[in-house]
Design an enzyme around this catalytic site. Structure first.
Site, PDB file in Angstrom:
ATOM      1  N   VAL A   1     -48.228   7.813  40.802  1.00 32.75           N
ATOM      2  CA  VAL A   1     -47.685   9.308  40.832  1.00 32.75           C
ATOM      3  C   VAL A   1     -48.899  10.209  40.918  1.00 32.75           C
ATOM      4  CG1 VAL A   1     -45.501   8.746  40.023  1.00 32.75           C
ATOM      5  CG2 VAL A   1     -47.170   9.262  38.555  1.00 32.75           C
ATOM      6  N   CYS A   2     -48.846  11.110  41.600  1.00 26.66           N
ATOM      7  CA  CYS A   2     -49.795  12.128  41.926  1.00 26.66           C
ATOM      8  C   CYS A   2     -49.765  12.955  40.785  1.00 26.66           C
ATOM      9  CB  CYS A   2     -50.144  12.539  43.466  1.00 26.66           C
ATOM     10  SG  CYS A   2     -48.619  13.270  43.932  1.00 26.66           S
ATOM     11  N   THR A   3     -49.976  13.018  39.838  1.00 27.37           N
ATOM     12  CA  THR A   3     -49.825  14.079  38.607  1.00 27.37           C
ATOM     13  C   THR A   3     -50.653  13.531  37.391  1.00 27.37           C
ATOM     14  OG1 THR A   3     -48.249  15.168  37.309  1.00 27.37           O
ATOM     15  CG2 THR A   3     -47.768  12.977  37.612  1.00 27.37           C
TER      16      THR A   3
END
Length: 87
Positions: free
Chosen positions: A37-39
């Site tokens: 996930v890009c977080t």
């Protein structure tokens, strides 16, 4: 953070739980599941892994890491590799 933003983030977490559960069902015994996930939000990375492993005891966490913008010179990401146990 506004209440609406907190609600939206919580909703994303629920959607991610459903996606991860579906991916788990689709993973063959002995297979690998990668979650990325890009977080940098713990609720979307580490917390998801803890919940998934608790709810899906046939999986084991092989590796996980967090990329941080200030440390790694990249966007924030969380990446984990899980293995589904063979029967």
């Amino acid at each position: 953070m506004s209440p609406a933003r907190r609600c939206a983030i919580a909703e994303l977490g629920l959607q991610q739980q459903a996606i991860l559960a579906a991916a788990g069902r689709a993973t063959k015994p002995g297979g690998t599941l990668t979650w990325s996930v890009c977080t940098i939000a713990r609720s979307e990375g580490e917390d998801q892994m803890e919940r998934f492993i608790h709810e899906q005891p046939g999986f084991r966490l092989e590796e996980q890491f967090q990329l941080l913008p200030h440390r790694d010179g990249a966007d924030g990401f969380f990446i984990a590799r899980l293995r589904r146990e063979s029967h």
